[in-house]
Design a protein around this motif. Structure first.
Motif, mmCIF file in Angstrom:
data_model
loop_
_atom_site.group_PDB
_atom_site.id
_atom_site.type_symbol
_atom_site.label_atom_id
_atom_site.label_comp_id
_atom_site.label_asym_id
_atom_site.label_seq_id
_atom_site.Cartn_x
_atom_site.Cartn_y
_atom_site.Cartn_z
ATOM 1 N N ASN A 27 4.486 11.601 37.594
ATOM 2 C CA ASN A 27 3.404 10.778 38.102
ATOM 3 C C ASN A 27 2.086 11.540 38.232
ATOM 4 O OD1 ASN A 27 4.682 8.066 38.573
ATOM 5 N ND2 ASN A 27 6.140 9.393 39.640
ATOM 6 N N VAL A 28 1.296 11.225 39.258
ATOM 7 C CA VAL A 28 -0.044 11.805 39.388
ATOM 8 C C VAL A 28 0.027 13.316 39.585
ATOM 9 C CG1 VAL A 28 -2.212 11.732 40.670
ATOM 10 C CG2 VAL A 28 -0.893 9.631 40.341
ATOM 11 N N ARG A 29 1.052 13.784 40.279
ATOM 12 C CA ARG A 29 1.181 15.231 40.498
ATOM 13 C C ARG A 29 1.335 15.965 39.169
ATOM 14 N NH1 ARG A 29 5.489 15.678 44.208
ATOM 15 N NH2 ARG A 29 3.941 15.307 45.836
ATOM 16 N N GLU A 30 2.122 15.422 38.263
ATOM 17 C CA GLU A 30 2.283 16.045 36.953
ATOM 18 C C GLU A 30 0.971 16.026 36.183
ATOM 19 O OE1 GLU A 30 4.776 15.639 32.743
ATOM 20 O OE2 GLU A 30 5.133 14.195 34.368
ATOM 21 N N LEU A 31 0.248 14.906 36.260
ATOM 22 C CA LEU A 31 -1.038 14.808 35.579
ATOM 23 C C LEU A 31 -2.002 15.870 36.104
ATOM 24 C CD1 LEU A 31 -3.036 13.395 33.696
ATOM 25 C CD2 LEU A 31 -3.465 11.720 35.510
ATOM 26 N N ARG A 32 -2.049 16.050 37.420
ATOM 27 C CA ARG A 32 -2.926 17.078 38.002
ATOM 28 C C ARG A 32 -2.545 18.473 37.510
ATOM 29 N NH1 ARG A 32 -1.722 16.347 42.910
ATOM 30 N NH2 ARG A 32 -3.422 14.954 43.487
ATOM 31 N N ASN A 33 -1.265 18.768 37.506
ATOM 32 C CA ASN A 33 -0.813 20.094 37.060
ATOM 33 C C ASN A 33 -1.151 20.346 35.597
ATOM 34 O OD1 ASN A 33 0.222 20.535 39.610
ATOM 35 N ND2 ASN A 33 2.336 20.031 39.051
ATOM 36 N N ARG A 34 -0.963 19.327 34.757
ATOM 37 C CA ARG A 34 -1.267 19.492 33.337
ATOM 38 C C ARG A 34 -2.764 19.718 33.116
ATOM 39 N NH1 ARG A 34 2.362 18.420 29.312
ATOM 40 N NH2 ARG A 34 4.425 17.645 29.940
ATOM 41 N N ILE A 35 -3.590 19.009 33.866
ATOM 42 C CA ILE A 35 -5.038 19.166 33.718
ATOM 43 C C ILE A 35 -5.478 20.544 34.209
ATOM 44 C CG2 ILE A 35 -7.260 18.360 34.631
ATOM 45 C CD1 ILE A 35 -6.147 15.512 34.391
ATOM 46 N N ASP A 36 -4.936 21.012 35.345
ATOM 47 C CA ASP A 36 -5.275 22.353 35.847
ATOM 48 C C ASP A 36 -4.941 23.418 34.796
ATOM 49 O OD1 ASP A 36 -6.181 21.373 38.246
ATOM 50 O OD2 ASP A 36 -4.338 21.801 39.353
ATOM 51 N N ARG A 37 -3.758 23.312 34.202
ATOM 52 C CA ARG A 37 -3.326 24.290 33.194
ATOM 53 C C ARG A 37 -4.173 24.180 31.933
ATOM 54 N NH1 ARG A 37 2.594 23.363 31.409
ATOM 55 N NH2 ARG A 37 1.584 21.490 30.580
#
Length: 436
Positions: free
Chosen positions: A347-357
């Motif tokens: 969900n949104v947590r995965e999206l945030r992590n992918r964008i940070d990386r």
């Protein structure tokens, strides 16, 4: 004159009642659009432009609930205030849980009616790119409107949804809207069972080994604020009766304490579990569940609200860029298409992590598909093809995936893809996709 003039839609079939309400609202300085039938309102382009719709539950063609549901499905629904008879209150309450903003029973005092309308002069009724907190999809706009209504009470709230959908974000928005005291979050899954009671309720000096001084728990320190019990489904069974007492009796004991202490805060809980499902996980107390879920809110997974993905990508990228001190131009169209096609299990947590990386490792100014999904690099490059062939192949794969996800249900697959059932059928025929 009111501090802010509102665009008010009035759905009332009684000509005497409708004329009286429209005239009085006009005197108060509001602009009124009056419809006497549900179908007439739904056919009007003005419906989506209203700040609020005052809707009688009983209409000669469609009832008020049908109008609300159809407008919500089309993504055009402004806040709805339902006018109900005494016997329709349960129906009105259910509609509030589905996103309606309020209801009023008739006969009513017009001063009370005007006060309810005035609430919408004090806060924006619709979310947009800048003001939205949870999302731009109809589901998230309705959720924000519901939280604004919940903020006017002190009743317990239970927020449910998959891991990473933003349950704590919703809880913090509720806190911001309510203007309460502190916001204190307790992750029931992260604190060992033997320490959780002490963290929530505090303990007296000498209550157990190494307790050399009194400790004030979250329930005491929160004052009149919000105590957010995250992952409440992981709370040990032995502690659940004490949480039930906290909610019902509004009091608690420190560990080792003899005198009860008043609880002045508000409980907001969240879980990714179906608390009444049972199964292999230890059962959650039903009485505690019902006390916590007086005001329920279910947040849909990201894959079921694709309209939020581009907005979240822009917002999360801006936040990550500020944190990392970089200024990217944005995402490539291929990255956005890949993000829309992805199922987002985290969900949104995965999206945030992918964008940070992606932002940390991207070599250029634009974040591309392989920056966001580096696992794609391991896939062998296909033979070179034209753009038209590539788009057609990608479209076919995505449609086949949607049909597989919905066990061949056309309506469900069309919803996942964000297109109409007719458009889906045309694409299936053109691409030669086999059904069944």
């Amino acid at each position: 004159m009111p501090s802010q003039s509102l665009q008010i839609g009035l759905l009332e079939d009684d000509p005497i009642m409708g004329a009286a309400v429209a005239q009085r609202l006009g005197i108060e300085g509001h602009a009124v659009e009056w419809w006497q039938r549900g179908a007439e309102a739904l056919a009007s382009e003005r419906l989506a432009q209203m700040d609020i719709v005052v809707c009688d539950l009983r209409l000669p063609d469609l009832n008020g609930e049908e109008v609300f549901r159809k407008a919500s499905l089309e993504g055009t629904a402004p806040p709805f205030l339902f006018v109900t008879g005494y016997g329709e209150i349960d129906q009105a309450v259910q509609l509030m849980r589905q996103g309606a903003c309020d209801y009023i029973t008739k006969p009513f005092e017009f001063s009370d009616f005007l006060e309810r309308l005035a609430r919408f002069a004090r806060r924006p009724p619709k979310a947009d790119e800048e003001t939205a907190v949870l999302g731009l999809s109809p589901d998230m706009v309705a959720a924000e409107a519901m939280l604004a209504r919940y903020a006017e009470t002190r009743l317990p709230v239970l927020i449910t949804g998959e891991t990473g959908v933003g349950k704590e974000v919703a809880a913090r928005l509720l806190h911001e809207l309510s203007g309460a005291g502190p916001f204190m979050a307790v992750n029931c899954a992260a604190i060992p069972d033997q320490l959780l009671e002490s963290e929530i309720f505090g303990h007296e000096r000498g209550a157990f080994t190494d307790s050399v001084r009194r400790h004030l728990g979250y329930a005491e320190r929160v004052g009149e604020g919000i105590l957010f019990l995250d992952e409440i489904g992981e709370m040990p069974a032995a502690l659940q009766p004490k949480i039930l007492r906290l909610v019902e009796e509004r009091e608690f004991h420190r560990v080792g304490g003899e005198s009860p202490l008043a609880f002045r805060g508000r409980i907001v809980a969240a879980t990714h579990r179906d608390l009444l499902a049972g199964g292999e996980v230890e059962a959650f107390r039903a009485d505690l569940f019902y006390r916590l879920s007086v005001l329920p809110m279910a947040i849909k997974p990201l894959r079921e609200r694709p309209a939020d993905i581009p907005w979240l990508m822009r917002r999360l990228l801006a936040a990550s860029a500020e944190m990392q001190g970089r200024a990217p131009l944005g995402f490539t169209s291929a990255a956005e298409e890949r993000a829309l096609a992805y199922a987002w299990p985290g969900n949104v947590r995965e999206l945030r992590n992918r964008i940070d990386r992606a932002l940390a490792l991207a070599e250029g100014d634009w974040i591309g598909e392989v920056d966001l999904f580096p696992e794609d690099r391991a896939v062998a490059e296909p033979p070179f093809a034209s753009l038209a062939d590539t788009r057609q192949a990608a479209e076919k794969r995505q449609i086949e995936r949607a049909l597989a996800e919905t066990n061949g249900q056309m309506q469900g697959a069309a919803k996942l893809l964000g297109i109409s059932r007719t458009t889906l059928w045309e694409k299936i025929t053109r691409l030669g996709i086999q059904l069944g």
